[in-house]
Design a protein around this motif. Sequence first.
Motif, PDB file in Angstrom:
ATOM      1  N   LEU A  21      -7.461 -12.989   4.404  1.00  0.00           N
ATOM      2  CA  LEU A  21      -7.902 -11.934   3.523  1.00  0.00           C
ATOM      3  C   LEU A  21      -6.715 -11.313   2.818  1.00  0.00           C
ATOM      4  O   LEU A  21      -5.586 -11.376   3.290  1.00  0.00           O
ATOM      5  N   ARG A  22      -6.979 -10.651   1.705  1.00  0.00           N
ATOM      6  CA  ARG A  22      -5.951  -9.890   1.022  1.00  0.00           C
ATOM      7  C   ARG A  22      -6.467  -8.493   0.818  1.00  0.00           C
ATOM      8  O   ARG A  22      -7.647  -8.268   0.592  1.00  0.00           O
ATOM      9  N   SER A  23      -5.570  -7.548   0.920  1.00  0.00           N
ATOM     10  CA  SER A  23      -5.981  -6.159   0.785  1.00  0.00           C
ATOM     11  C   SER A  23      -4.997  -5.401  -0.088  1.00  0.00           C
ATOM     12  O   SER A  23      -3.792  -5.636  -0.021  1.00  0.00           O
ATOM     13  N   THR A  24      -5.495  -4.498  -0.891  1.00  0.00           N
ATOM     14  CA  THR A  24      -4.617  -3.644  -1.674  1.00  0.00           C
ATOM     15  C   THR A  24      -4.402  -2.317  -0.974  1.00  0.00           C
ATOM     16  O   THR A  24      -3.762  -1.427  -1.480  1.00  0.00           O
ATOM     17  N   GLY A  25      -4.950  -2.215   0.257  1.00  0.00           N
ATOM     18  CA  GLY A  25      -4.802  -0.986   1.034  1.00  0.00           C
ATOM     19  C   GLY A  25      -6.023  -0.120   0.960  1.00  0.00           C
ATOM     20  O   GLY A  25      -6.100   0.888   1.594  1.00  0.00           O
ATOM     21  N   THR A  47       0.559  -9.614   7.599  1.00  0.00           N
ATOM     22  CA  THR A  47       1.868  -9.632   6.967  1.00  0.00           C
ATOM     23  C   THR A  47       1.798  -9.007   5.572  1.00  0.00           C
ATOM     24  O   THR A  47       0.715  -8.862   4.991  1.00  0.00           O
ATOM     25  N   ALA A  48       2.970  -8.649   5.046  1.00  0.00           N
ATOM     26  CA  ALA A  48       3.081  -8.137   3.683  1.00  0.00           C
ATOM     27  C   ALA A  48       3.120  -9.332   2.742  1.00  0.00           C
ATOM     28  O   ALA A  48       4.042 -10.152   2.800  1.00  0.00           O
ATOM     29  N   HIS A  64       7.891  -4.399   4.455  1.00  0.00           N
ATOM     30  CA  HIS A  64       7.919  -4.914   5.825  1.00  0.00           C
ATOM     31  C   HIS A  64       7.339  -3.932   6.846  1.00  0.00           C
ATOM     32  O   HIS A  64       6.718  -4.338   7.832  1.00  0.00           O
ATOM     33  N   ILE A  65       7.500  -2.638   6.615  1.00  0.00           N
ATOM     34  CA  ILE A  65       7.021  -1.659   7.600  1.00  0.00           C
ATOM     35  C   ILE A  65       5.712  -0.997   7.163  1.00  0.00           C
ATOM     36  O   ILE A  65       5.287  -0.005   7.767  1.00  0.00           O
ATOM     37  N   PHE A  66       5.064  -1.526   6.116  1.00  0.00           N
ATOM     38  CA  PHE A  66       3.729  -1.101   5.685  1.00  0.00           C
ATOM     39  C   PHE A  66       3.674   0.356   5.211  1.00  0.00           C
ATOM     40  O   PHE A  66       2.603   0.975   5.270  1.00  0.00           O
ATOM     41  N   ALA A  83      -0.778   0.609   2.971  1.00  0.00           N
ATOM     42  CA  ALA A  83      -0.913  -0.494   3.920  1.00  0.00           C
ATOM     43  C   ALA A  83      -1.135  -0.037   5.354  1.00  0.00           C
ATOM     44  O   ALA A  83      -1.766  -0.749   6.138  1.00  0.00           O
ATOM     45  N   ILE A  84      -0.608   1.128   5.724  1.00  0.00           N
ATOM     46  CA  ILE A  84      -0.829   1.593   7.098  1.00  0.00           C
ATOM     47  C   ILE A  84      -2.313   1.812   7.354  1.00  0.00           C
ATOM     48  O   ILE A  84      -2.862   1.375   8.384  1.00  0.00           O
TER      49      ILE A  84
END
Length: 326
Positions: free
Chosen positions: A322-326, A247-248, A283-285, A290-291
């Motif tokens: 986990l958390r990601s900044t992309g 999720t975002a 929401h759509i990354f 994020a993609i």
Amino acid sequence: MRELIQLDVKGHRLWGTYHPAASPTPERVGFLFLNPGHVPRSGHGSLSARAADQLAAQGFPCFRVDLPGLGDSDGSLPQTTAELYQFVCNGGFVEVAQAIHAELLKRHGLKGLVVGGLCGAATTSLYLADREPGGIEGVFMFEPEFYLSEQEAVNGGGEAPREEAQTWHSRLPLRRVTSKLFSYWGWMRMLTRENEYARLFRYVPFPRQLLLDLLMDWGTLPAVANVPLVRAWQRVVERGIPVLVITAEGKLRDVFFDRIHHAAFSDLKVRTLERLRLRGTNHIFTTGGAIDACIGHLSRWAGERFREDAASVHAAPQVTELRSTG
């Protein structure tokens, strides 16, 4: 390499894309991507197409199929977007998705499929995994929506409880009450910064997390919850099907999923669920890289869960956040 495919199921002629595995794995597990909302099978920012290419390169045959009336597939749809979303919420595409699943297994000699996608695709895939116990190896859900259509939520304000349309059984209890505040939905959208009032508090001290904690009665479901889908979620997780949820971070679906999951499982650790949040995206990354991050996580999860050489991972699965900044 990609191939155009045609499937004739349930009176519909559907079109899709087949991504043959570069070096097929002996496990004979494939991936099926469904439409995110009313978007064609390539997905927002080509998320589905790029993810399928990556998984095929790892040895997993992948399929992206347009459901009736979407993308290249013929078919009738409701007159408005809100009606389409409610159709998806109610499992309107599940019967066709079941037929697609059965046809692909037969045509390609697969042991099973991992099903999923973004938003509406996650909804249909979860219903499918619940109703089709055989041949579903896993589910991947990006930005899943466990509430009724947004228009219904706005109209109802999150106040009036809804009766379940069918009898849905689970061994786990499900606690459900109406919102304590005058407009659960309005507050949720503001506190997750997804409405026009949120910008008023961008530069003003505002106890966002405190209010969110007060609003989120973590042990119960709000009236806008899609109860049949939550019941399906309970049963799929109870059966031990591997699930990946992305999720975002801090957005509406992220916060709502947390409440749903807490209410459905009373904070118990779920061994087959992996839960990730992507920071700084929508929401759509399509922002914040994020993609790429989403595809990377899906690729890693697929390799760990659905390859025989990852047996040690299967032996001790656990919830991961986990958390990601992309």
